[in-house]
Design a protein around this motif. Sequence first.
Motif, PDB file in Angstrom:
ATOM      1  N   ALA A  35       0.834  -1.200   0.000  1.00 42.37           N
ATOM      2  CA  ALA A  35       0.000   0.000   0.000  1.00 42.37           C
ATOM      3  C   ALA A  35       0.870   1.251   0.000  1.00 42.37           C
ATOM      4  N   ALA A  36       1.940   1.234   0.800  1.00 45.55           N
ATOM      5  CA  ALA A  36       2.838   2.392   0.858  1.00 45.55           C
ATOM      6  C   ALA A  36       3.583   2.576  -0.467  1.00 45.55           C
ATOM      7  N   THR A  38       2.493   1.679  -3.385  1.00 41.67           N
ATOM      8  CA  THR A  38       1.502   2.173  -4.343  1.00 41.67           C
ATOM      9  C   THR A  38       1.293   3.664  -4.173  1.00 41.67           C
ATOM     10  N   GLU A  39       1.207   4.105  -2.912  1.00 44.72           N
ATOM     11  CA  GLU A  39       1.039   5.533  -2.648  1.00 44.72           C
ATOM     12  C   GLU A  39       2.249   6.318  -3.134  1.00 44.72           C
ATOM     13  N   GLU A  40       3.435   5.780  -2.918  1.00 52.57           N
ATOM     14  CA  GLU A  40       4.654   6.458  -3.372  1.00 52.57           C
ATOM     15  C   GLU A  40       4.668   6.570  -4.889  1.00 52.57           C
ATOM     16  N   ASP A  42       2.018   6.523  -6.887  1.00 51.88           N
ATOM     17  CA  ASP A  42       0.951   7.447  -7.301  1.00 51.88           C
ATOM     18  C   ASP A  42       1.380   8.894  -7.115  1.00 51.88           C
ATOM     19  N   THR A  43       1.980   9.191  -5.971  1.00 51.05           N
ATOM     20  CA  THR A  43       2.410  10.573  -5.720  1.00 51.05           C
ATOM     21  C   THR A  43       3.559  10.968  -6.636  1.00 51.05           C
ATOM     22  N   GLU A  46       1.880  11.951  -9.725  1.00 50.82           N
ATOM     23  CA  GLU A  46       1.173  13.209  -9.466  1.00 50.82           C
ATOM     24  C   GLU A  46       2.145  14.379  -9.441  1.00 50.82           C
ATOM     25  N   ARG A 106       3.816  14.714   0.487  1.00 45.27           N
ATOM     26  CA  ARG A 106       3.127  13.427   0.589  1.00 45.27           C
ATOM     27  C   ARG A 106       3.993  12.298   0.050  1.00 45.27           C
ATOM     28  N   ARG A 107       4.729  12.592  -1.018  1.00 50.73           N
ATOM     29  CA  ARG A 107       5.617  11.564  -1.580  1.00 50.73           C
ATOM     30  C   ARG A 107       6.749  11.229  -0.611  1.00 50.73           C
ATOM     31  N   ALA A 110       5.406   9.060   2.051  1.00 52.81           N
ATOM     32  CA  ALA A 110       5.202   7.696   1.550  1.00 52.81           C
ATOM     33  C   ALA A 110       6.542   6.967   1.434  1.00 52.81           C
TER      34      ALA A 110
END
Length: 229
Positions: A35-36, A38-40, A42-43, A46, A106-107, A110
């Motif tokens: 999950a972490a 994936t967030e990294e 995605d950010t 972004e 946020r990145r 993450a």
Amino acid sequence: MRLTQLAHRRNNLPELAELQTLEADLIQQRDLLVAAQTEESDTSREQTKAEQDVDQVRQRAARDQKRLDSGAVTSPKDLENLQHELTSLAKRQGDLEDVVLEVMERRESAQERVTELTGRVDAIQAKVDDATARRDAAHAEIDAERGTVAKERELTVADIPADLLKLYDKIRAKEGGVGAARLYQRRCEGCRLELNITEVNDVRAAAADAVLRCENCTRILVRTPDSGL
């Protein structure tokens, strides 16, 4: 009896419970890590998109400023519109740069989470590997002993009549691995109950080679000089 004990020990090693707990924890931490990650990811995308938006506004503002500085625009209204657009672009660029900073934070968060969880997963995996090695070593030791005991049993039962051995195995399977019990001081050591006087007399009267069974637990009674008869 010893084979049953070894089988029980093999199936109830402390390493088995330890591995079950560790593997459940490992699955949980790996899920959190995915999950972490994936967030990294995605950010990261972004952030790239936000930086591209800033660059597009910056390039447009540079073109407008170049037109303004060239003197090619002479109409007062066009000059006013151009200056107004430059002001709007500057504000837009500032807003987009704020977005870039927010996404970068946020990145980074993450990424720190990924680093932390990677450490946790590695630490738990090391414990799993250690427990697995200890379990395998214990299994190897027990299996070696089981092989030795099995060979000894083969030699022991070689002269026992097949029907008696079959009866013993049947009782052993039914009575938790103990098919025969010593009769000690008139007490069956299988069920720990003392024989009554009638049962004692029956045992006394039985032939030396007769197969006797406990009336309470049905195990085969093994008579010895200490049977108390």
